[in-house]
Design an enzyme around this catalytic site. Structure first.
Site, mmCIF file in Angstrom:
data_model
loop_
_atom_site.group_PDB
_atom_site.id
_atom_site.type_symbol
_atom_site.label_atom_id
_atom_site.label_comp_id
_atom_site.label_asym_id
_atom_site.label_seq_id
_atom_site.Cartn_x
_atom_site.Cartn_y
_atom_site.Cartn_z
ATOM 1 C CB SER A 7 -0.870 0.011 1.257
ATOM 2 O OG SER A 7 -0.040 0.167 2.394
ATOM 3 C CD GLU A 66 3.864 -2.580 -8.068
ATOM 4 O OE1 GLU A 66 2.860 -1.831 -8.006
ATOM 5 O OE2 GLU A 66 3.800 -3.807 -7.971
HETATM 6 C C1 UN1 Z 1 0.425 -6.434 -8.494
HETATM 7 O O1 UN1 Z 1 -0.795 -6.414 -8.437
HETATM 8 O O2 UN1 Z 1 1.122 -6.082 -7.490
HETATM 9 O O3 UN1 Z 1 -0.016 -6.505 -14.344
HETATM 10 C C2 UN1 Z 1 1.195 -6.943 -9.650
HETATM 11 C C3 UN1 Z 1 -0.546 -7.346 -13.624
HETATM 12 C C4 UN1 Z 1 0.344 -8.439 -13.057
HETATM 13 C C5 UN1 Z 1 1.124 -7.971 -11.881
HETATM 14 C C6 UN1 Z 1 0.350 -7.229 -10.849
HETATM 15 N N1 UN1 Z 1 1.241 -8.869 -14.090
HETATM 16 O O4 UN1 Z 1 -1.731 -7.340 -13.347
#
Ligand code: UN1
Length: 513
Positions: free
Chosen positions: A244, A265
């Site tokens: 988060s 991220e």
């Molecule tokens: C995530 O939700 O932290 O693009 C990663 C996507 C996946 C990865 C999501 N390949 O939905």
């Protein structure tokens, strides 16, 4: 839960009833508190994991730092060979691991397999990359001088991952970190610790078979306090954290306070713009998968549909009809589209979002509900909901990790839709559905989407590993997986070599003795 082959999968993955949650690869130890992992699928206890104490962490750090010294001098293509073997093991255990992901996290078995496939893909990507860790050469301003840059291994990388991608996000980080010559300490989410145990077992097998030093792949377990062991540790030059925005802000400050690097991220609040030139059928598929896939618990999940008023009713009706087809239930049963939320706290957040959107003047067009009765005993199953809303609503500006989709209307030009799309604090993923080249290019231009990911005629979720993955603003600015994301796992060194018998100074400075 024997009918879906969970017991067999746990056995294949070496998961026990009580697992040591601290591991340096060959050695598993722990004596901290116990985390119990209950499946959101059926509420059953999957297993227990002993958490990491500070004393255990010091042992992990010793093993990691000494492993790093050996690992970094191994040629990168040889490290790539180890990652290749790791990818092979993942292929062998794909079904078992995919099943565990589905059972512990709650996503559909197909999505669990897809997640393991992302791990395999990043391994393949990293193997090739292990022969391409190149820097640039440049021309020196001084005669008889050569200048170039090279990338060296960084050190111990701390990985903090979230429950929603309990295995793939770790692999995006480790596969790259390993070929770069780094060693990793991973703290998985305390909501999915068994997935962490299973992955660590697979990695440990590869490292043991190759007689490599203990500590290249390390695991620690626990809540945010255990996370602080790594975030506050000056011996950890890079922290890669997924989760988060709230968590990311804390991690960023802890890491910055010691001038470490962080790769963040974080949250998304992703929208699909639907213009008058959109293919409605494609829009519906992209939007429904984006909104209800992983029960709306991807950071890339579609949360907002920004629809032109001329086609608003048509799109609204098509999506509402599609929601009627959704089957909610045990995610291991391939007939179901939507599994449970991770836990009952997530269910509360889902209910709060629905209450708030009504309070703010929204109009629910597909009712939500918490499901109960046979098959829904865990209390984590909810009905995907749709609400008509306004962009400025606080709840629309907020990322709710649940299958709640907001329909927003725009009028006039595509610029108006782009303004709405960019109005939120998060900047992860975005998409436009249009067959109009001008609209598509405007969306992709510098004054278009402000997100890290901007797609045309594709939904917001399901990014391929080959691209750099991440986003701007409150998403944290980090980039993981493909493209040149590997550079953050290395330290760059600029080298200037003088092969003359003179010592000319740069900038033409004279310093005669
Ligand atoms: C995530 O939700 O932290 O693009 C990663 C996507 C996946 C990865 C999501 N390949 O939905």
């Amino acid at each position: 839960m024997t009918d879906f082959g969970i017991d067999k999968a746990l056995k294949t993955l070496g998961v026990k009833a009580i697992n040591k949650g601290t591991s340096t690869g060959l050695n598993n130890f722990s004596n901290g508190n116990v985390i119990e992992s209950f499946s959101p699928v059926d509420g059953q206890l999957i297993g227990k994991v002993e958490t990491t104490t500070h004393a255990d962490y010091e042992k992990v750090m010793d093993a990691a730092t000494s492993a790093f010294k050996a690992w970094r001098i191994m040629p990168a293509p040889q490290r790539g060979e180890i990652v290749r073997q790791f990818g092979e093991k993942l292929r062998e255990k794909k079904e078992a691991l995919g099943k565990l992901v589905s059972y512990e996290m709650g996503k559909s078995y197909q999505e669990g397999l897809g997640e393991v496939q992302e791990m395999i893909d990043i391994c393949d990507f990293a193997v090739g990359l292990s022969r391409q860790l190149h820097g640039l050469t440049m021309h020196s301003e001084r005669p008889g001088h050569r200048m170039y840059e090279q990338y060296h291994s960084l050190g111990v990388v701390g990985i903090i991952s979230a429950f929603n991608f309990p295995v793939a996000v770790w692999a995006w980080n480790t596969a790259l970190a390993w070929i770069c010559g780094d060693v990793c300490i991973w703290k998985p989410s305390e909501k999915t610790p068994i997935c962490g145990i299973a992955c660590q077992n697979i990695a440990a097998e590869v490292f043991t078979e190759n007689n490599l030093p203990e500590g290249i792949s390390c695991l620690i377990n626990g809540d945010y306090k255990v996370g602080e062991f790594v975030t506050k540790d000056v011996r950890v030059p890079l922290i890669s954290a997924t989760g988060s925005t709230r968590m990311g802000k804390i991690v960023a400050q802890e890491v910055a306070a010691r001038l470490g690097k962080s790769l963040l991220e974080l949250g998304g609040n992703n929208a699909i713009i639907v213009t008058p030139d959109a293919d409605i059928k494609m829009t519906v598929i992209g939007a429904v998968f984006g909104a209800v896939g992983t029960a709306g618990q991807r950071c890339t999940s579609t949360r907002r549909l920004i629809i032109h008023d001329s086609i608003y009713n048509q799109v609204k009706n098509a999506i509402t009809d599609a929601y009627k087809q959704l089957r909610i239930g045990n995610p291991l049963d391939e007939n179901n589209h939507v599994g449970p939320l991770i836990d009952t706290d997530a269910v509360k957040m889902y209910e709060t979002a629905l209450e708030k959107v009504i309070e703010e003047g929204g109009n629910i067009i597909v009712e939500g509900a918490v499901l109960s009765g046979e098959g829904y005993e865990s209390g984590c199953y909810v009905k995907p909901a749709i609400a008509e809303a306004k962009s400025h609503f606080k709840i629309v500006q907020h990322e709710t990790f649940a299958p709640v989709l907001y329909l927003l209307k725009y009028t006039g030009d595509v610029e108006n839709a782009i303004d709405i799309q960019n109005e939120v604090a998060q900047g992860l993923s975005s998409a436009i559905m249009t067959n109009n080249l001008r609209e598509a290019e405007r969306f992709l231009s510098v004054s278009g989407s402000d997100c890290g990911i901007a797609n045309v005629n594709i939904g917001t979720s399901g990014a391929e590993i080959g691209g750099a993955f991440g986003g701007e603003k409150e998403t944290g600015g980090g980039r993981e997986s493909g493209s040149d994301a590997w550079k953050v796992y290395m330290r760059r060194q600029t080298n200037t070599i003088n092969y003359t018998t003179e010592l000319p100074l740069a900038q033409g400075i004279k310093f005669d003795l």
